[in-house]
Design an enzyme around this catalytic site. Sequence first.
Site, PDB file in Angstrom:
ATOM      1  N   SER A 335      43.199  35.313  49.921  1.00 27.79           N
ATOM      2  CA  SER A 335      42.946  36.692  50.309  1.00 27.79           C
ATOM      3  C   SER A 335      42.730  36.829  51.813  1.00 27.79           C
ATOM      4  O   SER A 335      42.146  35.957  52.443  1.00 27.79           O
ATOM      5  CB  SER A 335      41.701  37.191  49.568  1.00 27.79           C
ATOM      6  OG  SER A 335      41.337  38.456  50.045  1.00 27.79           O
ATOM      7  N   ASP A 336      43.200  37.951  52.354  1.00 31.61           N
ATOM      8  CA  ASP A 336      42.848  38.304  53.728  1.00 31.61           C
ATOM      9  C   ASP A 336      41.359  38.575  53.755  1.00 31.61           C
ATOM     10  O   ASP A 336      40.773  38.918  52.735  1.00 31.61           O
ATOM     11  CB  ASP A 336      43.540  39.614  54.125  1.00 31.61           C
ATOM     12  CG  ASP A 336      45.016  39.421  54.381  1.00 31.61           C
ATOM     13  OD1 ASP A 336      45.409  38.279  54.613  1.00 31.61           O
ATOM     14  OD2 ASP A 336      45.746  40.415  54.337  1.00 31.61           O
ATOM     15  N   LYS A 337      40.778  38.456  54.936  1.00 30.56           N
ATOM     16  CA  LYS A 337      39.346  38.729  55.025  1.00 30.56           C
ATOM     17  C   LYS A 337      39.078  40.214  55.232  1.00 30.56           C
ATOM     18  O   LYS A 337      38.479  40.868  54.380  1.00 30.56           O
ATOM     19  CB  LYS A 337      38.738  37.932  56.189  1.00 30.56           C
ATOM     20  CG  LYS A 337      37.309  38.314  56.510  1.00 30.56           C
ATOM     21  CD  LYS A 337      36.749  37.463  57.636  1.00 30.56           C
ATOM     22  CE  LYS A 337      37.291  37.790  59.002  1.00 30.56           C
ATOM     23  NZ  LYS A 337      36.820  39.071  59.566  1.00 30.56           N
ATOM     24  N   THR A 627      47.434  37.862  49.160  1.00 30.61           N
ATOM     25  CA  THR A 627      47.427  39.245  49.641  1.00 30.61           C
ATOM     26  C   THR A 627      48.084  39.346  51.008  1.00 30.61           C
ATOM     27  O   THR A 627      48.191  38.351  51.718  1.00 30.61           O
ATOM     28  CB  THR A 627      45.995  39.791  49.767  1.00 30.61           C
ATOM     29  OG1 THR A 627      45.338  39.092  50.826  1.00 30.61           O
ATOM     30  CG2 THR A 627      45.199  39.626  48.498  1.00 30.61           C
TER      31      THR A 627
END
Length: 909
Positions: A335-337, A627
């Site tokens: 996942s992106d942060k 993502t």
Amino acid sequence: MIQSESPIRAYALSEEDVLDGLETAAEGLTQAQADRRLEKYGPNEIAFRKTPAWLRFLRQFNDPMVIILLLTAAVTGVLTALGSHMLPDTIVIVSVVVLNAVLGFVQEGKAEGALDALRNMMVPECLVLRDGERQRLPSRLLVPGDIVVLEAGDKIPADLRFIDVSNLHVDESSLTGESVPVEKITAALSGESLVPGDQRNIGFSGTYVSQGTGRAAVFATGGATAFGQIADMVKSAGNEATPLQRKLQEFVRSLIFAILAVGAFNFILGIYLGYAISYSFLGAVSLVVAAIPEMLPALVTSVLALSGVVMARRKALIRRLPAAETLGATSVICSDKTGTLTENRMTVTRVYAGGQIFTVSGGSKTLEGTFSLDGPVSVPDHLALQRVLEVGYDCNDARVHGGDAIGDPTEVALRVAGVRAGLITAGVRRIEEMPFDSSTKFMAVLVDRDGQRCIYVKGAPEVVLGMCDQEIDERGDAAPLREARVSQTATAFASDALRTLGFAFKVVAPDKPDLRIEDLEGLCFAGLQGMIDPPKQSAIEAVAACRQAGIRTVMITGDHPGTAQAVAHQLGIDGAHVLTGVELSVLSEDALRETVEKVSVYARVAPEHKKAIAEALKANGHVVAMTGDGVNDAPALKAADIGIAMGVGGTEVAKEAADMVLEDDNFATIVAAVEEGRHAWNNLQKAILYTLPTNAAQALLILGAVSLASLVPLFSARFVLEPVQILWVNLLDSVLLTMPLMLEAKERGLLLAPPRAADTHIIDTLFLQRVLALGLAIALPGFLVYYYFGSAAVNAQGEIIDALLLTQAQTAAFWGILLAHFGYLVSARSVRRSAFTFNPFGNRWLLGGIMLSVLIRLIPTLVPEAAALFRTAPFPMDWWPVILLCFLPSFIVIESDKFLRTALSSKPR
Ligand code: ATP
């Protein structure tokens, strides 16, 4: 207007003439004009030609099984005409086929409706000028004359003529096949009938902006666009076969030959044993139809499409059906942060300027706030502080109006910090800009500040430092750059989970006209600003849920390693090792495969690294969800097993490349979708596990009767079930009883077990053993009931001495088999857990299915005309206790199978 003429004219006209021709202006149409044009030209969409309902109904008959049955009906019809008493068979076969087609039609309608709903939820949007204001509108509302504002990642929503461009490149590969993006211009072009690839001032519907920004006037919409004229280009979401579907299709295909061979054998044996040819023929046909699990692949579509609708309710939109199936097997979520794991509500809390660290008070919801350094300070008294805030304020595209902030949250935070310091925009004019890009990690502008021209740069501290050779000191004067001190401060900010940006400036000649990359050197470093972006509470919980579910969460961010590590810690992600994009890019393929097993936090990552991470994880056997939101994320989204795009912050390119779109950009939504994916897989497993043994049982009923005919005189008189009854069981009962299983509610603890292995086959050896055991457990009671009640109806030579008793015994077996199905069905609601552990009334669809199958079974038993058709007869009430016993064998077999499997292995299937 231009739309009604050839679009070729649009490229030859000047910008002004295009606007005049379209009766519009650079500020766009008014809403009233747009409404009138929408009425005149219709919505900007390419009409789907929907298959009419009658054709979909007729398609139900385009199935090998149905064709075999209809041929059989034709044969029995001819035989009737020739004097055989087969009219009932003809009528029954035809009505069963019609009824089955109706059920199939209803079920397909439900699946189609679900897929349609999913498609309709994914409306592309675009930015349009209406009434002089920028508005985000569904692209279908665009009309000729609208002015569209475009930026990198946007899908071009209609055919349009550019009137203003800044470094605008468009990827037209979908239209022209040319893979290199084309730079667009605004000048008029000359030349007769230029091909689309040469129309450099035209944007074509369906292509993508890969870089830069621009504005353009729409001149053709919907069917009038170049894409609209090539109608087959319209592809619909969700119609691909899923991996499971393909496997099942193969399975059914290989089974068909075996079953046809057995059917032929059965026919020959029937004749050899002395059954009438017509009867043997019907028996063979029923066997074939009963044994082939023809509805399996359609079952997968239905379950997954229904699951897609549930996922959509939980804000995850499935774009491709296979994703719904794969989701349940997800073992790693990358996942992106920013914005996915964190709130994306940033607030500057610390500023480093002139060697001093200032703190900023005031939360994310107010514009009020104060600066302090051992006590409150006034910003204008600290020139270095003022400078760093100024650069952040003016090298910025966000707008803050009253309480409203519009724009990128990082920039909003910098803007708010400037407002808190009392900065204003008056007197500052932007001359040129280099927009922020996550691969370059900086943004630069050339501004005119009260007659003085300056370059302002902001970006990742190490990138900005690389452009500087001096810094400003406490008094605001230029001093030698002390790079180590700045880096240490940036690291200290980062380890407190602050997103940190560096700022620099340079005064240039007052007549400098433009900004070039070579201007970005010899800058003066102004300072750092650190902002907090708190993790989402829902993400913290979802990360914990993933851990329980055996799913690893990997955080991939463009942010600083220190910030990444600190945020990972707050979220509960294992941040012991952090790898940066630079470190990653020097690893060999093997080393990377080894590394991705240990590292769960990646920082300063560029989009191409994401693809490498996804590929390495996949090569290690993981099922990877990833993502992404930007233009450059598309390859990574495609490389992952499940590409997930952000619905709010994501570009159209990312959405188009993704398998799933998150409506709320929230990590927790991914986990919810995984849970639904596991639920869908479970229900599929249940429905398939239920259907196949019933097919096996019916095949065994006919095969057993024919094979044992020489030993049991009764069996040589008639089959256990009449062929028409077999068709009834196969085509009506199984549909009525399998459909409710697809709607079975979620079992508890779906997210407590590890994910299924990526290569799990629903049909494996253990499964086939179960099919066989259950087939026997359903068929055997049928044989026994028939034998118990019917053996007195024939003599030792197999001659019928009491035809009514024989028919009654068949009817009893017809009921017995239904009860045997029920015995299996009530337990089939869970693959692993005992039927005694769940509420028997928990699935009202199933209760409905059971009731309906009993009720319609009463018709041939109680209504004399129907009884004649189905060759049934009412039987004495005191036979019921024996018939009811048929419930038990299948129930006991499946329950003991579950018990043994749980007891023998701790590893769940
Ligand atoms: P994620 O990939 O999790 O969304 P991110 O948002 O931090 O992480 P990017 O948007 O690629 O990733 O940002 C990378 C770096 O670029 C940031 O750490 C920051 O230093 C810098 N940066 C971010 N936004 C801007 C901006 N608007 N202008 C200048 N620099 C920026």
